[in-house]
Design a protein around this motif. Sequence first.
Motif, PDB file in Angstrom:
ATOM      1  N   THR A  16     -90.506  10.025  59.931  1.00  0.00           N
ATOM      2  CA  THR A  16     -89.649  10.096  58.760  1.00  0.00           C
ATOM      3  C   THR A  16     -90.539  10.015  57.514  1.00  0.00           C
ATOM      4  O   THR A  16     -91.705   9.573  57.596  1.00  0.00           O
ATOM      5  CB  THR A  16     -88.655   8.921  58.723  1.00  0.00           C
ATOM      6  N   PRO A  17     -90.011  10.398  56.357  1.00  0.00           N
ATOM      7  CA  PRO A  17     -90.787  10.201  55.123  1.00  0.00           C
ATOM      8  C   PRO A  17     -91.193   8.731  54.924  1.00  0.00           C
ATOM      9  O   PRO A  17     -92.293   8.455  54.442  1.00  0.00           O
ATOM     10  CB  PRO A  17     -89.833  10.684  54.030  1.00  0.00           C
ATOM     11  N   GLN A  18     -90.337   7.796  55.336  1.00  0.00           N
ATOM     12  CA  GLN A  18     -90.698   6.378  55.197  1.00  0.00           C
ATOM     13  C   GLN A  18     -91.869   6.024  56.109  1.00  0.00           C
ATOM     14  O   GLN A  18     -92.752   5.260  55.715  1.00  0.00           O
ATOM     15  CB  GLN A  18     -89.496   5.479  55.500  1.00  0.00           C
ATOM     16  N   ASP A  19     -91.893   6.566  57.333  1.00  0.00           N
ATOM     17  CA  ASP A  19     -93.030   6.339  58.232  1.00  0.00           C
ATOM     18  C   ASP A  19     -94.324   6.790  57.574  1.00  0.00           C
ATOM     19  O   ASP A  19     -95.346   6.097  57.606  1.00  0.00           O
ATOM     20  CB  ASP A  19     -92.862   7.114  59.546  1.00  0.00           C
ATOM     21  N   ILE A  20     -94.292   7.984  56.984  1.00  0.00           N
ATOM     22  CA  ILE A  20     -95.477   8.544  56.346  1.00  0.00           C
ATOM     23  C   ILE A  20     -95.875   7.696  55.142  1.00  0.00           C
ATOM     24  O   ILE A  20     -97.062   7.407  54.939  1.00  0.00           O
ATOM     25  CB  ILE A  20     -95.235  10.015  55.953  1.00  0.00           C
ATOM     26  N   THR A  27     -95.377   5.578  47.984  1.00  0.00           N
ATOM     27  CA  THR A  27     -93.922   5.459  47.973  1.00  0.00           C
ATOM     28  C   THR A  27     -93.283   6.604  48.744  1.00  0.00           C
ATOM     29  O   THR A  27     -93.896   7.665  48.932  1.00  0.00           O
ATOM     30  CB  THR A  27     -93.368   5.468  46.535  1.00  0.00           C
ATOM     31  N   ARG A  28     -92.051   6.386  49.152  1.00  0.00           N
ATOM     32  CA  ARG A  28     -91.299   7.442  49.831  1.00  0.00           C
ATOM     33  C   ARG A  28     -91.086   8.625  48.892  1.00  0.00           C
ATOM     34  O   ARG A  28     -91.120   9.776  49.315  1.00  0.00           O
ATOM     35  CB  ARG A  28     -89.973   6.886  50.335  1.00  0.00           C
ATOM     36  N   LEU A  29     -90.913   8.366  47.599  1.00  0.00           N
ATOM     37  CA  LEU A  29     -90.767   9.436  46.618  1.00  0.00           C
ATOM     38  C   LEU A  29     -92.004  10.332  46.597  1.00  0.00           C
ATOM     39  O   LEU A  29     -91.886  11.554  46.519  1.00  0.00           O
ATOM     40  CB  LEU A  29     -90.509   8.855  45.224  1.00  0.00           C
ATOM     41  N   THR A  30     -93.168   9.750  46.705  1.00  0.00           N
ATOM     42  CA  THR A  30     -94.403  10.543  46.757  1.00  0.00           C
ATOM     43  C   THR A  30     -94.384  11.466  47.970  1.00  0.00           C
ATOM     44  O   THR A  30     -94.753  12.641  47.875  1.00  0.00           O
ATOM     45  CB  THR A  30     -95.635   9.625  46.799  1.00  0.00           C
ATOM     46  N   VAL A  31     -93.934  10.957  49.100  1.00  0.00           N
ATOM     47  CA  VAL A  31     -93.862  11.781  50.316  1.00  0.00           C
ATOM     48  C   VAL A  31     -92.871  12.921  50.110  1.00  0.00           C
ATOM     49  O   VAL A  31     -93.154  14.076  50.460  1.00  0.00           O
ATOM     50  CB  VAL A  31     -93.500  10.940  51.553  1.00  0.00           C
ATOM     51  N   TYR A  32     -91.707  12.641  49.528  1.00  0.00           N
ATOM     52  CA  TYR A  32     -90.734  13.703  49.274  1.00  0.00           C
ATOM     53  C   TYR A  32     -91.321  14.758  48.336  1.00  0.00           C
ATOM     54  O   TYR A  32     -91.080  15.952  48.513  1.00  0.00           O
ATOM     55  CB  TYR A  32     -89.429  13.145  48.715  1.00  0.00           C
ATOM     56  N   ARG A  33     -92.104  14.351  47.374  1.00  0.00           N
ATOM     57  CA  ARG A  33     -92.765  15.319  46.484  1.00  0.00           C
ATOM     58  C   ARG A  33     -93.757  16.179  47.262  1.00  0.00           C
ATOM     59  O   ARG A  33     -93.861  17.378  47.027  1.00  0.00           O
ATOM     60  CB  ARG A  33     -93.460  14.601  45.335  1.00  0.00           C
ATOM     61  N   LEU A  34     -94.496  15.559  48.167  1.00  0.00           N
ATOM     62  CA  LEU A  34     -95.448  16.309  48.979  1.00  0.00           C
ATOM     63  C   LEU A  34     -94.751  17.275  49.932  1.00  0.00           C
ATOM     64  O   LEU A  34     -95.265  18.350  50.222  1.00  0.00           O
ATOM     65  CB  LEU A  34     -96.347  15.345  49.757  1.00  0.00           C
ATOM     66  N   ILE A  35     -93.584  16.908  50.399  1.00  0.00           N
ATOM     67  CA  ILE A  35     -92.801  17.776  51.280  1.00  0.00           C
ATOM     68  C   ILE A  35     -92.276  18.991  50.503  1.00  0.00           C
ATOM     69  O   ILE A  35     -92.172  20.080  51.054  1.00  0.00           O
ATOM     70  CB  ILE A  35     -91.657  16.977  51.936  1.00  0.00           C
TER      71      ILE A  35
END
Length: 79
Positions: A16-20, A27-35
């Motif tokens: 999940t984005p939280q796992d990453i 932050t999870r927001l950073t992961v969503y931006r990378l996605i």
Amino acid sequence: MISRYTQPEELPEIMTPQDIADYMGVTRLTVYRLIQIPNDKGGIPFFSVGVSKHSSKRVVKKDFLRWLEKQTERGVMHA
């Protein structure tokens, strides 16, 4: 529980984005931006679970580890 100290082989096969976020220490927001970045521009490859625009995002562990290796080789991480 996943952290920056978790070994790659201990990560779940589907992340999940939280796992990453937990693994990378961001932050999870950073992961969503990378996605959101297209794969050919350096984004994390993902797939959606669900049909709406707010569907859940998931990442295959081997794709994430490959992406992470490319980022560390380049010395750049977009966010």
